[in-house]
Design an enzyme around this catalytic site. Sequence first.
Site, PDB file in Angstrom:
ATOM      1  N   LYS A 170       0.891  -1.174   0.000  1.00  0.00           N
ATOM      2  CA  LYS A 170       0.000   0.000   0.000  1.00  0.00           C
ATOM      3  C   LYS A 170       0.922   1.215   0.000  1.00  0.00           C
ATOM      4  CE  LYS A 170      -1.636   3.152   2.016  1.00  0.00           C
ATOM      5  NZ  LYS A 170      -1.441   4.592   1.617  1.00  0.00           N
ATOM      6  N   GLY A 201      -4.373   3.517  -2.290  1.00  0.00           N
ATOM      7  CA  GLY A 201      -5.493   3.915  -1.443  1.00  0.00           C
ATOM      8  C   GLY A 201      -5.042   4.799  -0.311  1.00  0.00           C
ATOM      9  N   GLY A 203      -4.378   5.909   3.644  1.00  0.00           N
ATOM     10  CA  GLY A 203      -3.859   5.242   4.830  1.00  0.00           C
ATOM     11  C   GLY A 203      -4.944   4.711   5.759  1.00  0.00           C
ATOM     12  N   PRO A 204      -5.846   5.598   6.216  1.00  0.00           N
ATOM     13  CA  PRO A 204      -6.844   5.128   7.191  1.00  0.00           C
ATOM     14  C   PRO A 204      -7.850   4.123   6.617  1.00  0.00           C
ATOM     15  CG  PRO A 204      -6.608   7.523   7.249  1.00  0.00           C
ATOM     16  CD  PRO A 204      -5.850   7.047   6.052  1.00  0.00           C
ATOM     17  N   GLY A 207      -4.672   1.261   4.106  1.00  0.00           N
ATOM     18  CA  GLY A 207      -3.546   0.939   4.997  1.00  0.00           C
ATOM     19  C   GLY A 207      -4.025   0.234   6.247  1.00  0.00           C
ATOM     20  N   GLU A 245       9.831   1.523  10.528  1.00  0.00           N
ATOM     21  CA  GLU A 245      10.919   2.449  10.216  1.00  0.00           C
ATOM     22  C   GLU A 245      10.299   3.837  10.329  1.00  0.00           C
ATOM     23  OE1 GLU A 245      13.161   4.794   9.167  1.00  0.00           O
ATOM     24  OE2 GLU A 245      12.978   4.262   7.061  1.00  0.00           O
ATOM     25  N   CYS A 279      14.164  10.773   6.445  1.00  0.00           N
ATOM     26  CA  CYS A 279      14.053  10.415   7.858  1.00  0.00           C
ATOM     27  C   CYS A 279      15.411  10.381   8.532  1.00  0.00           C
ATOM     28  CB  CYS A 279      13.326   9.090   8.019  1.00  0.00           C
ATOM     29  SG  CYS A 279      13.885   7.828   6.896  1.00  0.00           S
ATOM     30  N   GLU A 369      10.742  15.985  14.574  1.00  0.00           N
ATOM     31  CA  GLU A 369      11.067  15.821  13.160  1.00  0.00           C
ATOM     32  C   GLU A 369      10.273  16.845  12.353  1.00  0.00           C
ATOM     33  OE1 GLU A 369       9.842  12.136  10.978  1.00  0.00           O
ATOM     34  OE2 GLU A 369      11.964  12.075  10.476  1.00  0.00           O
TER      35      GLU A 369
HETATM   36  P1  NAP Z   1       2.181   8.778   7.387  1.00  0.00           P
HETATM   37  O1  NAP Z   1       0.781   9.224   7.491  1.00  0.00           O
HETATM   38  O2  NAP Z   1       2.773   8.022   8.513  1.00  0.00           O
HETATM   39  O3  NAP Z   1       2.283   7.929   6.036  1.00  0.00           O
HETATM   40  C1  NAP Z   1       3.031   6.739   5.828  1.00  0.00           C
HETATM   41  C2  NAP Z   1       2.163   5.663   5.197  1.00  0.00           C
HETATM   42  O4  NAP Z   1       1.191   5.208   6.144  1.00  0.00           O
HETATM   43  C3  NAP Z   1       1.363   6.123   3.979  1.00  0.00           C
HETATM   44  O5  NAP Z   1       1.240   5.066   3.063  1.00  0.00           O
HETATM   45  C4  NAP Z   1       0.032   6.456   4.627  1.00  0.00           C
HETATM   46  O6  NAP Z   1      -1.040   6.512   3.722  1.00  0.00           O
HETATM   47  C5  NAP Z   1      -0.110   5.320   5.598  1.00  0.00           C
HETATM   48  N1  NAP Z   1      -1.085   5.552   6.665  1.00  0.00           N
HETATM   49  C6  NAP Z   1      -1.518   6.746   7.162  1.00  0.00           C
HETATM   50  N2  NAP Z   1      -2.430   6.536   8.139  1.00  0.00           N
HETATM   51  C7  NAP Z   1      -2.588   5.191   8.245  1.00  0.00           C
HETATM   52  C8  NAP Z   1      -3.403   4.363   9.074  1.00  0.00           C
HETATM   53  N3  NAP Z   1      -4.225   4.865   9.976  1.00  0.00           N
HETATM   54  N4  NAP Z   1      -3.301   3.025   8.923  1.00  0.00           N
HETATM   55  C9  NAP Z   1      -2.462   2.501   8.027  1.00  0.00           C
HETATM   56  N5  NAP Z   1      -1.680   3.232   7.212  1.00  0.00           N
HETATM   57  C10 NAP Z   1      -1.732   4.565   7.325  1.00  0.00           C
HETATM   58  O7  NAP Z   1       3.107  10.006   7.085  1.00  0.00           O
HETATM   59  P2  NAP Z   1       2.656  11.387   6.401  1.00  0.00           P
HETATM   60  O8  NAP Z   1       1.383  11.892   6.992  1.00  0.00           O
HETATM   61  O9  NAP Z   1       2.629  11.171   4.962  1.00  0.00           O
HETATM   62  O10 NAP Z   1       3.854  12.337   6.862  1.00  0.00           O
HETATM   63  C11 NAP Z   1       3.783  12.970   8.145  1.00  0.00           C
HETATM   64  C12 NAP Z   1       5.102  12.964   8.849  1.00  0.00           C
HETATM   65  O11 NAP Z   1       5.622  11.665   8.972  1.00  0.00           O
HETATM   66  C13 NAP Z   1       6.210  13.721   8.130  1.00  0.00           C
HETATM   67  O12 NAP Z   1       6.158  15.078   8.372  1.00  0.00           O
HETATM   68  C14 NAP Z   1       7.431  13.071   8.702  1.00  0.00           C
HETATM   69  O13 NAP Z   1       7.772  13.656   9.929  1.00  0.00           O
HETATM   70  C15 NAP Z   1       7.021  11.653   8.922  1.00  0.00           C
HETATM   71  N6  NAP Z   1       7.469  10.768   7.829  1.00  0.00           N
HETATM   72  C16 NAP Z   1       8.527   9.957   8.053  1.00  0.00           C
HETATM   73  C17 NAP Z   1       8.975   9.129   7.042  1.00  0.00           C
HETATM   74  C18 NAP Z   1      10.140   8.211   7.233  1.00  0.00           C
HETATM   75  O14 NAP Z   1      10.772   7.831   6.260  1.00  0.00           O
HETATM   76  N7  NAP Z   1      10.433   7.776   8.443  1.00  0.00           N
HETATM   77  C19 NAP Z   1       8.361   9.140   5.794  1.00  0.00           C
HETATM   78  C20 NAP Z   1       7.265   9.966   5.599  1.00  0.00           C
HETATM   79  C21 NAP Z   1       6.843  10.770   6.617  1.00  0.00           C
HETATM   80  P3  NAP Z   1      -1.420   7.958   3.077  1.00  0.00           P
HETATM   81  O15 NAP Z   1      -0.321   8.263   2.145  1.00  0.00           O
HETATM   82  O16 NAP Z   1      -2.706   7.744   2.421  1.00  0.00           O
HETATM   83  O17 NAP Z   1      -1.488   8.933   4.223  1.00  0.00           O
END
Ligand code: NAP
Length: 462
Positions: A170, A201, A203-204, A207, A245, A279, A369
């Site tokens: 996903k 799709g 995340g919520p 995912g 991660e 990250c 972060e």
């Molecule tokens: P995120 O929401 O954690 O997104 C990562 C993945 O998880 C995406 O595929 C996302 O889908 C999915 N996801 C979101 N909510 C979910 C849920 N409830 N259940 C299952 N999967 C879910 O990250 P973001 O909102 O895109 O970014 C926010 C912050 O996260 C950034 O500002 C940064 O600090 C951090 N981040 C860290 C990394 C890293 O490499 N460690 C990478 C990205 C972001 P959607 O794309 O549909 O939301």
Amino acid sequence: MKAHDGMFIDGAWRPAAGPDVIEVVNPADEQVIATVPAGTAEDVDAAVRAARAALPGWAATPPAERAARLAALRDRLEARRDEIAGTVTAELGAPLKLSQTVHAGVPIAVAGSYAELAAAYSFEEKAGNSTILHEPVGVVGAITPWNYPLHQIVAKVAPALAAGCTVVVKPAEDTPLVARLFAETVQEAGIPAGVVNLVTGLGPVAGQALAEHPGVDLLSFTGSTAVGRRIGAIATGMVKKVALELGGKSANVILPSADLARAVNVGVANVMSNSGQTCSAWTRMLVHRDQYDEAVELAAAAAAKYGDRIGPLVNATQQQRVRGYIEKGVAEGARLVAGGPESPREKGYYVSPTVFADVTPEMAIAQEEIFGPVLSVLRYDDEEEALRIANGTVYGLAGAVWAGSEEEAVAFARRMETGQVDINGGRFNPLAPFGGYKQSGVGRELGVHGLTEYLQTKSLQF
Ligand code: NAP
Ligand code: MG
């Protein structure tokens, strides 16, 4: 504008269960460039079933043949390198050169490394009167972010395939196009139907359905700590294996004996690359008080050079979030020496390369972060204080140490609570295990350590 349909399930592009779509936006000009289907729990269920059905056959495929398919995958990615780079530039906004070298180049290298590891790894060993079998964990659910969109998919799929697992991916909603391109290369590489499946799709929705699916044996997630904690808890509650991660706030420690100009310039480049959406970025630069003013001047000058060379952030939410942190830094009393919260351009989700001086360890900009092109420069009095500051966050993903000798840098690195440390500007190594201490995560990706995450052991006694 291209309207894509279909999810890659069981070796073919199949219509999505529901009518909803996700708009893919080019963050450089805010134009909608494509739509992809927004998968639902029904699509996830079909994909997990396909992965489960394909598991016995793939798990029983000799490692040499799995290695051959991974080598073919590497070759297909290489053949489509320019297309990959163009796609990542369009949906993430990364400058084309970065897309070519990093966003396309790194996953090609990682796929190649797992072609080799699959062939070389001993899936069987002896201990006394036992034979120990290293068997695939099973069906893997992979949830990936947008910041290195192809790398993060390949860093999960390639070791999973090498181990004999099957996968449902996903990808992030912001970067589904390179994920679709990846699924095409899977098909071109002759990887059997159902071994790799893709559900685009939200995340919520998609995912969450993947994390909760009883047919998933291992959930591998890369993204924010908030989401990782939540879905990690769900998956662990179902006694699935979990790999996380998460975020980082890595320290770039410049010891007094270091080549200051080099350490500062490489440090700034590390933070500004990919517009700070990394990250493992070294977002805290630690400098001895005697060299502090000079380092700040060098950092401000280096950041100013990046002015129009970095891309936008991935979306408006991230842009707002990062600008909010810059405002917070000012409010907390840090001193802006480059950049600032104003948007440098009319269109696109750009943020100016920003450097803060006089940052103290307890400030939010030194603890949280930010995920944007923002560097905090902190002052230390002696090595013990540098270590306390370096280790003084909830994170521990990466870092750097610079010193006059490797020995001195290594001695400091040994005391850092973090998963990776680059010594005097050490180069990226696709075989080096990558992953976090403390709240930066659970498990390791890349190299042989990344492979063993996807294995479980069985002992036979004789
Ligand atoms: P995120 O929401 O954690 O997104 C990562 C993945 O998880 C995406 O595929 C996302 O889908 C999915 N996801 C979101 N909510 C979910 C849920 N409830 N259940 C299952 N999967 C879910 O990250 P973001 O909102 O895109 O970014 C926010 C912050 O996260 C950034 O500002 C940064 O600090 C951090 N981040 C860290 C990394 C890293 O490499 N460690 C990478 C990205 C972001 P959607 O794309 O549909 O939301
Ligand atoms: Mg999100």
